[in-house]
Design a protein around this motif. Structure first.
Motif, PDB file in Angstrom:
ATOM      1  N   ALA A  86     -23.024   2.114 -26.292  1.00 45.31           N
ATOM      2  CA  ALA A  86     -24.342   2.220 -26.945  1.00 45.31           C
ATOM      3  C   ALA A  86     -24.194   2.843 -28.330  1.00 45.31           C
ATOM      4  O   ALA A  86     -24.893   2.464 -29.278  1.00 45.31           O
ATOM      5  N   GLU A  87     -23.249   3.789 -28.466  1.00 47.21           N
ATOM      6  CA  GLU A  87     -23.005   4.404 -29.783  1.00 47.21           C
ATOM      7  C   GLU A  87     -22.441   3.367 -30.749  1.00 47.21           C
ATOM      8  O   GLU A  87     -22.819   3.314 -31.916  1.00 47.21           O
ATOM      9  N   HIS A  88     -21.516   2.544 -30.242  1.00 53.34           N
ATOM     10  CA  HIS A  88     -20.932   1.518 -31.106  1.00 53.34           C
ATOM     11  C   HIS A  88     -21.996   0.551 -31.601  1.00 53.34           C
ATOM     12  O   HIS A  88     -22.054   0.221 -32.793  1.00 53.34           O
ATOM     13  N   PHE A  89     -22.860   0.081 -30.675  1.00 50.78           N
ATOM     14  CA  PHE A  89     -23.869  -0.914 -31.063  1.00 50.78           C
ATOM     15  C   PHE A  89     -25.061  -0.267 -31.779  1.00 50.78           C
ATOM     16  O   PHE A  89     -25.860  -0.952 -32.409  1.00 50.78           O
ATOM     17  N   GLY A  90     -25.197   1.043 -31.636  1.00 53.45           N
ATOM     18  CA  GLY A  90     -26.334   1.725 -32.271  1.00 53.45           C
ATOM     19  C   GLY A  90     -27.630   1.506 -31.518  1.00 53.45           C
ATOM     20  O   GLY A  90     -28.727   1.673 -32.078  1.00 53.45           O
ATOM     21  N   ASN A  91     -27.538   1.113 -30.253  1.00 50.47           N
ATOM     22  CA  ASN A  91     -28.739   0.941 -29.415  1.00 50.47           C
ATOM     23  C   ASN A  91     -28.271   0.895 -27.959  1.00 50.47           C
ATOM     24  O   ASN A  91     -27.080   0.775 -27.690  1.00 50.47           O
ATOM     25  N   GLU A 122     -22.435   0.283 -16.978  1.00 53.52           N
ATOM     26  CA  GLU A 122     -22.557   0.083 -18.429  1.00 53.52           C
ATOM     27  C   GLU A 122     -22.841  -1.379 -18.794  1.00 53.52           C
ATOM     28  O   GLU A 122     -23.230  -1.684 -19.924  1.00 53.52           O
ATOM     29  N   VAL A 123     -22.643  -2.281 -17.831  1.00 53.59           N
ATOM     30  CA  VAL A 123     -22.770  -3.725 -18.117  1.00 53.59           C
ATOM     31  C   VAL A 123     -23.868  -4.325 -17.245  1.00 53.59           C
ATOM     32  O   VAL A 123     -24.028  -3.940 -16.084  1.00 53.59           O
ATOM     33  N   SER A 124     -24.633  -5.280 -17.815  1.00 55.95           N
ATOM     34  CA  SER A 124     -25.804  -5.829 -17.119  1.00 55.95           C
ATOM     35  C   SER A 124     -25.665  -7.298 -16.736  1.00 55.95           C
ATOM     36  O   SER A 124     -26.540  -7.844 -16.066  1.00 55.95           O
ATOM     37  N   GLU A 125     -24.612  -7.970 -17.192  1.00 55.26           N
ATOM     38  CA  GLU A 125     -24.492  -9.408 -16.920  1.00 55.26           C
ATOM     39  C   GLU A 125     -23.073  -9.858 -17.258  1.00 55.26           C
ATOM     40  O   GLU A 125     -22.455  -9.307 -18.180  1.00 55.26           O
ATOM     41  N   ILE A 126     -22.572 -10.848 -16.511  1.00 56.85           N
ATOM     42  CA  ILE A 126     -21.253 -11.424 -16.816  1.00 56.85           C
ATOM     43  C   ILE A 126     -21.351 -12.947 -16.823  1.00 56.85           C
ATOM     44  O   ILE A 126     -21.929 -13.544 -15.911  1.00 56.85           O
ATOM     45  N   TRP A 127     -20.777 -13.553 -17.846  1.00 56.18           N
ATOM     46  CA  TRP A 127     -20.544 -14.999 -17.859  1.00 56.18           C
ATOM     47  C   TRP A 127     -19.041 -15.224 -17.722  1.00 56.18           C
ATOM     48  O   TRP A 127     -18.258 -14.614 -18.455  1.00 56.18           O
TER      49      TRP A 127
END
Ligand SMILES: C[S@@+](CC[C@H](N)C(=O)[O-])C[C@H]1O[C@@H](n2cnc3c(N)ncnc32)[C@H](O)[C@@H]1O
Length: 228
Positions: A38-43, A114-119
């Motif tokens: 989240a810090e890396h993406f800024g959100n 930390e992850v919400s979806e995988i393709w």
């Protein structure tokens, strides 16, 4: 090794959106952004992974469609990742990142939930080595460690064998729920089936390999399931 490949490897080191860490570093120090994406993406928007993303064009395409989510493409081949990392960097796509690693090590890069979806898109079907398939119980076990409960996992593949293996062998054995499965994704156009919402997301864009298989007239299989 081709001249361009070496240039691409060198350029990869300059991209702020491409992460590659040696196995030794991972073991000694761990991955700095684990638990801190989240810090890396800024959100703190939801994170979607594409495993075996190759050139990353699907990751980039999904990220353009959903600017309110973050996308991370994962592959072991740096020369392929270069394409996606360069496009995302040049187009200032702050919601895209790439990790160069073996997917066997994927747990090292993400903290629980930390992850919400995988393709999983057109992975090597591994006909002779079931425990190398990206949907075998071993790999699903890795994903469980960092997926939020109930997160969807999507598998798109031209391999009927891998599709049937996932649908008929892996899923019934474990604690999974299938939301949708088809042996021929494009035989059911999303626009005439608004009752099946996941068709829209599965059909709205294609990967590099998918476009080649479609041009050859091969059916594309698709399954969407969740870990309970
Ligand atoms: C057939 S290509 C598909 C690429 C892309 N998803 C597409 O559809 O255009 C499979 C990709 O999976 C990657 N791959 C296969 N096994 C892997 C593993 N264990 N770890 C990391 N990458 C892997 C390969 O490097 C390759 O780029």
């Amino acid at each position: 090794m081709g001249h361009h490949k070496l240039e691409h490897f060198a350029e990869n080191l300059t991209f702020p959106n491409l992460f590659q860490v040696s196995y030794e570093m991972l073991k000694q120090e761990g991955f700095a952004l684990r638990g801190r994406w989240a810090e890396h993406f800024g959100n703190s928007n939801p994170i979607t992974l594409e495993l075996g993303c190759g050139k990353g064009d699907y990751t980039v395409a999904l990220a353009r469609i959903h600017p309110d989510r973050n996308y991370i493409g994962v592959d072991i081949k740096g020369a392929r990742l270069w394409r996606g990392a360069k496009t995302a960097h040049e187009d200032h796509m702050d919601n895209v990142a790439f990790i160069r690693t073996r997917i066997e090590l994927i747990e090292q890069f993400f903290a629980p939930e930390e992850v919400s979806e995988i393709w999983i898109t057109f992975p090597d079907p591994q006909p002779k080595r079931a425990n190398k398939r990206l949907t075998c119980e071993r790999f699903l076990g890795y994903y469980k460690h960092f997926l939020k409960p109930g997160s969807p996992i999507h598998l798109k593949t031209d391999s009927q064998e891998l599709h049937e293996y996932t649908r008929d062998e892996v899923i019934p054995e474990g604690h999974y729920t299938v939301e949708y499965a088809t042996n021929d994704l494009y035989a059911t156009p999303a626009e005439v089936h608004p009752d099946i919402p996941c068709l829209v997301e599965a059909q709205m864009t294609q990967t590099f390999y998918e476009r080649m298989f479609l041009a050859e007239g091969k059916p594309i299989t698709y399954i969407k399931f969740r870990i309970n």
